[in-house]
Scaffold this active site. Sequence first.
Site, PDB file in Angstrom:
ATOM      1  N   GLU A   1      -8.927 -13.605  -2.073  1.00  0.00           N
ATOM      2  CA  GLU A   1      -8.202 -13.937  -0.834  1.00  0.00           C
ATOM      3  C   GLU A   1      -8.872 -15.132  -0.171  1.00  0.00           C
ATOM      4  OE1 GLU A   1      -6.758 -10.790   1.583  1.00  0.00           O
ATOM      5  OE2 GLU A   1      -7.089 -11.887   3.435  1.00  0.00           O
TER       6      GLU A   1
ATOM      7  N   HIS B   1     -10.996 -14.339   2.876  1.00  0.00           N
ATOM      8  CA  HIS B   1     -12.206 -13.594   2.511  1.00  0.00           C
ATOM      9  C   HIS B   1     -13.248 -14.551   1.929  1.00  0.00           C
ATOM     10  CE1 HIS B   1      -9.758  -9.578   1.916  1.00  0.00           C
ATOM     11  NE2 HIS B   1      -9.595 -10.118   3.105  1.00  0.00           N
TER      12      HIS B   1
ATOM     13  N   ASP C   1      -0.906 -12.527   1.839  1.00  0.00           N
ATOM     14  CA  ASP C   1      -1.564 -11.530   2.690  1.00  0.00           C
ATOM     15  C   ASP C   1      -1.759 -12.195   4.052  1.00  0.00           C
ATOM     16  OD1 ASP C   1      -2.848  -9.413   3.731  1.00  0.00           O
ATOM     17  OD2 ASP C   1      -4.390  -9.255   2.195  1.00  0.00           O
TER      18      ASP C   1
ATOM     19  N   ASP D   1      -5.831 -13.976   8.667  1.00  0.00           N
ATOM     20  CA  ASP D   1      -4.607 -13.781   7.875  1.00  0.00           C
ATOM     21  C   ASP D   1      -3.458 -14.663   8.355  1.00  0.00           C
ATOM     22  OD1 ASP D   1      -5.799 -11.953   6.151  1.00  0.00           O
ATOM     23  OD2 ASP D   1      -5.137 -10.199   7.276  1.00  0.00           O
TER      24      ASP D   1
ATOM     25  N   ASP E   1      -4.657 -13.707  -2.983  1.00  0.00           N
ATOM     26  CA  ASP E   1      -4.044 -13.401  -1.692  1.00  0.00           C
ATOM     27  C   ASP E   1      -4.069 -14.692  -0.892  1.00  0.00           C
ATOM     28  OD1 ASP E   1      -3.377 -10.796  -2.137  1.00  0.00           O
ATOM     29  OD2 ASP E   1      -4.660  -9.944  -0.583  1.00  0.00           O
TER      30      ASP E   1
ATOM     31  N   ASP F   1       2.272   1.982   3.306  1.00  0.00           N
ATOM     32  CA  ASP F   1       3.217   1.022   3.905  1.00  0.00           C
ATOM     33  C   ASP F   1       4.649   1.461   3.664  1.00  0.00           C
ATOM     34  OD1 ASP F   1       1.085  -0.699   4.450  1.00  0.00           O
ATOM     35  OD2 ASP F   1       1.333  -1.753   2.534  1.00  0.00           O
TER      36      ASP F   1
ATOM     37  N   ASP G   1     -11.057 -12.116  10.035  1.00  0.00           N
ATOM     38  CA  ASP G   1      -9.971 -12.251   9.070  1.00  0.00           C
ATOM     39  C   ASP G   1      -8.655 -12.494   9.811  1.00  0.00           C
ATOM     40  OD1 ASP G   1      -8.829 -12.220   6.590  1.00  0.00           O
ATOM     41  OD2 ASP G   1      -8.988 -10.065   6.265  1.00  0.00           O
TER      42      ASP G   1
ATOM     43  N   GLU H   1     -10.655  -6.737  -4.898  1.00  0.00           N
ATOM     44  CA  GLU H   1     -10.491  -7.845  -3.936  1.00  0.00           C
ATOM     45  C   GLU H   1     -11.764  -8.000  -3.105  1.00  0.00           C
ATOM     46  OE1 GLU H   1      -6.722  -7.918  -1.847  1.00  0.00           O
ATOM     47  OE2 GLU H   1      -7.713  -8.748  -0.089  1.00  0.00           O
TER      48      GLU H   1
ATOM     49  N   HIS I   1       0.879  -1.170   0.000  1.00  0.00           N
ATOM     50  CA  HIS I   1       0.000   0.000   0.000  1.00  0.00           C
ATOM     51  C   HIS I   1       0.918   1.221   0.000  1.00  0.00           C
ATOM     52  CE1 HIS I   1      -2.413  -3.039   2.213  1.00  0.00           C
ATOM     53  NE2 HIS I   1      -3.491  -2.423   1.736  1.00  0.00           N
TER      54      HIS I   1
HETATM   55  C1  XUL Z   1      -7.733  -6.735   4.013  1.00  0.00           C
HETATM   56  C2  XUL Z   1      -6.898  -7.106   2.866  1.00  0.00           C
HETATM   57  C3  XUL Z   1      -5.992  -6.057   2.328  1.00  0.00           C
HETATM   58  C4  XUL Z   1      -5.887  -6.083   0.839  1.00  0.00           C
HETATM   59  C5  XUL Z   1      -5.102  -4.922   0.278  1.00  0.00           C
HETATM   60  O1  XUL Z   1      -8.530  -7.760   4.476  1.00  0.00           O
HETATM   61  O2  XUL Z   1      -6.930  -8.223   2.426  1.00  0.00           O
HETATM   62  O3  XUL Z   1      -4.746  -6.224   2.904  1.00  0.00           O
HETATM   63  O4  XUL Z   1      -5.294  -7.238   0.384  1.00  0.00           O
HETATM   64  O5  XUL Z   1      -5.624  -3.694   0.658  1.00  0.00           O
HETATM   65 CO    CO Z   2      -5.906  -9.177   0.892  1.00  0.00          CO
END
Ligand code: XUL
Ligand code: CO
Length: 439
Positions: free
Chosen positions: A269, A272, A340, A310, A297, A105, A308, A233, A102
């Site tokens: 993702e 997600h 991610d 991750d 992702d 970041d 989420d 996304e 991003h």
């Molecule tokens: C949030 C997510 C973000 C996107 C990029 O859930 O997945 O990190 O991948 O903005």
């Molecule tokens: Co993501």
Amino acid sequence: MTDFFADIDQIEFEGPDSDNPLAFRWYDSDRVVAGKTMAEQLRFAVSYWHSFSSEGIDIFGAGTLDRPFLDPTRDPMAAAKEKMEVAFEFVSKLGAPFYCFHDRDIAPEGSTFAESCRNFDEMVELAAGHQDRTGVRLLWGTANLFSHPRFQAGAATNPDPDLFRYAAAQVAHCMNATHRLGGANYVLWGGREGYDTLLNTDMKRELDQLGRFFNLVVEHKHAIGFEGLILIEPKPFEPTKHQYDYDVAAVHAFLQKYGLENEVKVNIEVNHATLAGHDFAHEIAAAFNAGIFGSIDANAGDDRLGWDLDRFPVSVEQMTLGMLEILRGGGFTTGGMNFDAKLRRQSTDRNDLFHAHIGGMDTMARALLVAAAILDDGELDTRRNDRYAGWETANDITGGATLQDLHDAQLGSDKEPVRTSGRQEALENLVAKHIERAR
Ligand code: XUL
Ligand code: CO
């Protein structure tokens, strides 16, 4: 170049029998699988935000990770430069071909938009130098339109047009930077593009704003000559209660409504997908069916927790079923596999970041091997095709019979449809066999 990870050398492939925890057992970048090298099939990327911009905070407590460049008392640009050196040291030593970021970041937010742009531009030039020096490439860039309090009610879907303007400017700037860095794609995750209550929300108006925003993004892509994919996304909720880009099907309907279906694809993702109540493989198949598959992702949720997480991917079976759909669909073009994924808050050794990525890359590489073996063996696809064999002679239906014709024909025949087994358990055993045997 920093030596933040001083006791780590280049991570090498040593094969499935290696006991070296800092070596790949499955990811052999030059090995050809299903017609391409593993590096080309998987196109791994390290996410800048989880790995270098986050220090392990959760909603109950402060950061736990050893990330001295995130110390808020330091000069923000000096810290950002050190962070970038550490990031490129890590990605190079890991041997991942790509990274993703991003805008916020890699460079600190300034006190004005112009200052934020100046900070970002300076860091983008440094990133270009690091890319040239290391050969690491940018899989995608994206703008952070959710962290700053100004985005509390969303960006493109904000009720205040000033926020729409601000977000448009930020995305234009980030797209230009992504283009400057040779980025392979540009991602838009709908950070806070959703709502918490319809009591204060005009959904139609907000969706029209989002449609307008994405059309501006596509126009800008062509105006600057960016050739990568524009990727949305999907995510069903979090941070808002209902996100507009709920899942692949919702995004596809949205793209069609706003005339974007040939211009925008999806970044799927894993966590997600599962939050939306779908299997990872389902979302990939849905995207290929709709002609909008773009990128992944790679991460994992937790069966008991409904948010989420991750986590780094660990389930070979889950990833195999996803890889099967990716290979069936023809694989990645400009997309890839971005981790991610973040370390657990107690994973406080610097080298834990290597263990996490090695495990994720080996899981995906193994999934690729198993999926390729399943397709090569052919039995699964033969069984699947056999279920539809009757359609080869169903000339009445494909030849334009009406509902009444079908009624009349059925009435004049005493034919009862014959049921056949779906064989789900046998097919699951077939997949299990390949998981055991694929080398
Ligand atoms: C949030 C997510 C973000 C996107 C990029 O859930 O997945 O990190 O991948 O903005
Ligand atoms: Co993501």
